[in-house]
Design a protein around this motif. Sequence first.
Motif, PDB file in Angstrom:
ATOM      1  N   UNK A 247       0.784  -1.407  -0.068  1.00 60.00           N
ATOM      2  CA  UNK A 247       0.134   0.048  -0.010  1.00 60.00           C
ATOM      3  C   UNK A 247       0.901   1.411  -0.033  1.00 60.00           C
ATOM      4  N   UNK A 248       2.212   1.194   0.165  1.00 59.19           N
ATOM      5  CA  UNK A 248       2.949   2.382   0.379  1.00 59.19           C
ATOM      6  C   UNK A 248       3.305   2.669  -1.094  1.00 59.19           C
ATOM      7  N   UNK A 249       2.875   4.181  -1.392  1.00 58.84           N
ATOM      8  CA  UNK A 249       2.913   4.498  -2.931  1.00 58.84           C
ATOM      9  C   UNK A 249       4.158   4.771  -3.529  1.00 58.84           C
ATOM     10  N   UNK A 250       5.280   5.446  -2.533  1.00 57.57           N
ATOM     11  CA  UNK A 250       6.355   5.592  -3.249  1.00 57.57           C
ATOM     12  C   UNK A 250       7.362   4.916  -2.284  1.00 57.57           C
ATOM     13  N   UNK A 251       8.537   4.224  -3.214  1.00 54.96           N
ATOM     14  CA  UNK A 251       9.495   3.623  -2.312  1.00 54.96           C
ATOM     15  C   UNK A 251      10.602   4.734  -1.507  1.00 54.96           C
ATOM     16  N   UNK A 252      10.453   5.839  -2.046  1.00 48.56           N
ATOM     17  CA  UNK A 252      11.473   6.924  -1.305  1.00 48.56           C
ATOM     18  C   UNK A 252      10.805   7.917  -0.465  1.00 48.56           C
ATOM     19  N   UNK A 253       9.483   7.856  -0.520  1.00 51.33           N
ATOM     20  CA  UNK A 253       8.855   9.028   0.451  1.00 51.33           C
ATOM     21  C   UNK A 253       8.189   8.433   1.660  1.00 51.33           C
ATOM     22  N   UNK A 254       8.620   9.065   3.048  1.00 51.40           N
ATOM     23  CA  UNK A 254       8.108   8.730   4.115  1.00 51.40           C
ATOM     24  C   UNK A 254       6.430   8.690   4.267  1.00 51.40           C
ATOM     25  N   UNK A 255       6.007   8.026   5.212  1.00 51.36           N
ATOM     26  CA  UNK A 255       4.733   7.961   5.459  1.00 51.36           C
ATOM     27  C   UNK A 255       4.208   9.245   6.289  1.00 51.36           C
ATOM     28  N   UNK A 256       2.826   9.737   6.215  1.00 51.09           N
ATOM     29  CA  UNK A 256       1.670   8.567   5.436  1.00 51.09           C
ATOM     30  C   UNK A 256       1.851   9.028   3.959  1.00 51.09           C
ATOM     31  N   UNK A 257       1.940   8.021   3.075  1.00 53.50           N
ATOM     32  CA  UNK A 257       1.801   8.336   1.686  1.00 53.50           C
ATOM     33  C   UNK A 257       1.392   7.044   1.031  1.00 53.50           C
ATOM     34  N   UNK A 258       0.202   6.814   0.778  1.00 55.79           N
ATOM     35  CA  UNK A 258      -0.326   5.582   0.443  1.00 55.79           C
ATOM     36  C   UNK A 258      -1.983   5.320   0.653  1.00 55.79           C
ATOM     37  N   UNK A 259      -2.021   3.754   0.389  1.00 54.82           N
ATOM     38  CA  UNK A 259      -3.318   3.278   0.942  1.00 54.82           C
ATOM     39  C   UNK A 259      -3.239   2.698   2.206  1.00 54.82           C
ATOM     40  N   UNK A 260      -4.220   3.015   3.261  1.00 50.95           N
ATOM     41  CA  UNK A 260      -4.185   2.466   4.466  1.00 50.95           C
ATOM     42  C   UNK A 260      -5.519   1.841   4.773  1.00 50.95           C
ATOM     43  N   UNK A 266     -10.242   0.864   2.104  1.00 48.34           N
ATOM     44  CA  UNK A 266      -8.891   1.535   2.322  1.00 48.34           C
ATOM     45  C   UNK A 266      -9.307   3.113   2.069  1.00 48.34           C
ATOM     46  N   UNK A 267      -8.258   3.771   2.812  1.00 48.81           N
ATOM     47  CA  UNK A 267      -8.221   5.247   2.459  1.00 48.81           C
ATOM     48  C   UNK A 267      -6.783   5.819   1.946  1.00 48.81           C
ATOM     49  N   UNK A 268      -6.756   6.704   1.076  1.00 49.87           N
ATOM     50  CA  UNK A 268      -5.585   7.074   0.989  1.00 49.87           C
ATOM     51  C   UNK A 268      -5.062   8.430   1.531  1.00 49.87           C
ATOM     52  N   UNK A 269      -4.165   8.526   2.183  1.00 50.34           N
ATOM     53  CA  UNK A 269      -3.213   9.591   2.769  1.00 50.34           C
ATOM     54  C   UNK A 269      -1.794   9.932   2.248  1.00 50.34           C
ATOM     55  N   UNK A 270      -1.674  11.416   1.998  1.00 49.07           N
ATOM     56  CA  UNK A 270      -0.540  11.561   1.339  1.00 49.07           C
ATOM     57  C   UNK A 270       0.203  12.846   1.788  1.00 49.07           C
ATOM     58  N   UNK A 271       0.019  13.344   3.078  1.00 51.52           N
ATOM     59  CA  UNK A 271       1.014  14.342   3.413  1.00 51.52           C
ATOM     60  C   UNK A 271       1.402  14.167   4.909  1.00 51.52           C
ATOM     61  N   UNK A 272       2.851  14.145   4.707  1.00 52.65           N
ATOM     62  CA  UNK A 272       3.398  14.496   6.354  1.00 52.65           C
ATOM     63  C   UNK A 272       3.466  15.550   6.807  1.00 52.65           C
ATOM     64  N   UNK A 273       3.002  16.526   6.481  1.00 54.33           N
ATOM     65  CA  UNK A 273       2.685  17.925   6.899  1.00 54.33           C
ATOM     66  C   UNK A 273       1.524  17.946   8.078  1.00 54.33           C
TER      67      UNK A 273
END
Length: 414
Positions: A247-260, A266-273
């Motif tokens: 579910x993690x969208x990008x191998x280089x991006x820290x979470x939350x970034x993907x499907x949970x 499932x829900x998509x979250x995409x902002x570490x801020x």
Amino acid sequence: MRGDLMIAQGPLNSIRVLDFTERMQGPYATQMLADMGADVVKVERRVAITPDGRVDDRYGANGRYGRDQDDSTIYAAGFLANNRNKRSLTVDLKTAAGQAMIHRLIPKFDIVYENFRPGVMERLDLGYERCRELNPKIIYVSATGYGPNGPHAQKPGQDVLIEARTGWGEINSVDGKPVPVATAIADTLGAMNGAFGTVCAIVHALRTGEGQRVRTSLYESAIAGMAEWGFHYLNSPQGAPRRPRPGHASPYTPPPYGFYATKDGHIALSSGRQIGKLSRILGIDDLSQDDRFATYWARYENREEFAAIIEKALSAKTTAEWVELMEAEDMFVAPVNTMDEAFADPAVAHAEMVVELDTPAGPLKFFGVPYKLDRTPASVRTPPPLHGEHTDQVLAEAGFTEDEIAELRSSQAI
């Protein structure tokens, strides 16, 4: 435009394209030009077979695509999805009469677009130099697998093979196992690059009167399409990509970034801020203050643990309940829809992204145009043509007499 396509009002409606493309990279690109008003004439084999020798099944082998399960193959969809707004002309390019016929057509067109392996068009006496002799202003577009030359130039160019060679399998991998993208990503990128390059060449031709050769390939497009992820691999010390969970969208991006996972989906979250806000809505301790997740690199190293904590909290409510709560606070959130849910979303109709056309197989749904121009809009006008449907029409427009057309047919050139 010609024939039933005269209603086209897009910005390319005075441009004519002789389309020697098959499968997806080329047809998708020329369909983009056709949507924008270009008169695209698809040049097809005289005998109705596919590039790999199957009986032509563009509307299903029995003409019942969409209405009959056995007739509704992905091969038919591949043709139908990429060939609307075009006309079809048939020819046997291996005959002298067929080649001579195309030679007469080339001066009446602005663009030749082909996606064969390097050397094929030259062997048919239709390479760039020959076409430029016939029409000095011609724009000649070649969309290949790997480019005109180089170590892979003569190898089969196909989407999954390109993904394999260019690292897409690894960047999409899970648990060390490479995973292909579920759609033809290299073909799509190659088509868009080809169409963009063609339009740039049209602008140059309108300014200067000069034609030129345009090249693109699946290989180059797939590499360029890696964007920031490929750039990061080339320039950072981080090394090869590693996704710890599907579910993690990008191998280089820290979470939350993907499907949970939630209670029912499932829900998509995409902002570490927004981790503090997310923690509050979920009713858990503020993860942004937790040493395991307080910094970029801490979150990256503890991606799996972060996901486990988030999903435990998300399991208390449904996707719809969480989305309502989070959207109220302007969170970067979306439901992970099924295909049914995605196309039932009112936003699809609002954006006119599904349009229905009458076709030889009955009404079929096509994608709308994703780019909107206020003054010269693109349009979805006509269904994909039947094999050779417009041969006589196109030849007559080019000045062939009825007797000449009859002779071409009797000699099996068309």
